[in-house]
Design a protein around this motif. Structure first.
Motif, short mmCIF file in Angstrom:
data_model
loop_
_atom_site.label_atom_id
_atom_site.label_comp_id
_atom_site.label_asym_id
_atom_site.label_seq_id
_atom_site.Cartn_x
_atom_site.Cartn_y
_atom_site.Cartn_z
N SER A 1 0.85 -1.19 0.00
CA SER A 1 0.00 0.00 0.00
C SER A 1 0.88 1.24 0.00
N GLY A 2 0.29 2.39 -0.22
CA GLY A 2 1.06 3.62 -0.31
C GLY A 2 1.69 4.06 1.00
N ASP A 3 1.17 3.56 2.12
CA ASP A 3 1.69 3.99 3.43
C ASP A 3 2.74 3.04 3.99
N GLY A 4 3.24 2.13 3.14
CA GLY A 4 4.25 1.20 3.59
C GLY A 4 3.71 -0.11 4.13
N GLY A 5 2.39 -0.22 4.21
CA GLY A 5 1.77 -1.47 4.65
C GLY A 5 1.39 -2.34 3.48
N THR A 6 0.41 -3.18 3.66
CA THR A 6 -0.08 -4.05 2.59
C THR A 6 -1.60 -4.02 2.53
#
Length: 233
Positions: free
Chosen positions: A24-29
């Motif tokens: 994801s864009g925030d470094g997560g998935t």
């Protein structure tokens, strides 16, 4: 068409514990498919439904080996494709027909040559000419074999794309929003065509769609939400 065209030869599909996540864009998935289990009988027509982002396209891409799952197993026609090597997966993809929302026709090629295009890397153009002509007739385009995509309506271009998907005699056809770029009347014609071809060829079909009317015409409906199969009817 050849007499074998009316013989059921669709592939059975079994999906077990299938999962796929993307960054994801925030470094997560983001989990696109979450521990999915699904069995599809040979010759069945199954609709994948659910809101945008529910995982329909990802599930299609995993079954078609366009993408690789993080976990789980996919078995098609008795072969576990998730345990297959690169060359075996390439061979498997040639046994699957794909139809997309965007027609992906080659603008410089005629309808007939667009249908034959998947066979060209394998030196089968000559053998495919007759079949391409038969398939174009089967999808209602007899006499338009030499037309370029620019000379065809959107619905006619999608018919060419369907003929192309069938030229390799696949046991499985995957359609991702095949009516998404068409008006409602033309979309209805395309679904009627797919159902007719299923009856004639026996090809197993999995269709991702937002349209409840299309889903109602299929043998079964699979509802996805946030990557999870929440209902099978």
């Amino acid at each position: 068409m050849q007499s074998s065209a009316t013989t059921s030869r669709g592939a059975a599909v079994a999906v077990s514990g299938l999962s796929k996540a993307f960054p994801s864009g925030d470094g997560g998935t983001i989990t696109a498919v979450d521990h999915a289990d699904l069995d599809i009988a040979p010759g069945g027509v199954v609709a994948l439904t659910g809101p945008s982002g529910s995982g329909k396209s990802t599930l299609l891409h995993l079954i078609g080996a366009i993408d690789v799952p993080d976990a789980g197993a996919i078995t098609v026609a008795g072969t576990e494709i998730t345990a297959s090597g690169r060359r075996a997966l390439a061979r498997y993809r040639r046994t699957v027909g794909f139809v997309f929302q965007r027609f992906h026709l080659l603008s410089a090629l005629t309808a007939r040559d667009n249908v034959i295009a998947p066979l060209l890397p394998y030196g089968k153009r000559g053998a495919g000419l007759e079949r391409a002509t038969e398939l174009l007739a089967a999808v209602g385009l007899a006499g338009r074999e030499d037309a370029l995509p620019s000379q065809l309506s959107g619905g006619q271009q999608q018919r060419v794309a369907i003929a192309r998907a069938l030229v390799g005699e696949p046991g499985l056809l995957l359609a991702d929003e095949p009516t998404g770029n068409l008006d409602s009347a033309t979309g209805t014609e395309i679904i009627e065509l797919l159902l007719t071809l299923n009856a004639d060829f026996g090809t197993t079909m999995v269709i991702a769609t937002h349209d409840p009317g299309i889903a109602a015409r299929c043998d079964r409906t699979v509802l996805l939400r946030d990557g999870v199969i929440t209902r099978v009817e």
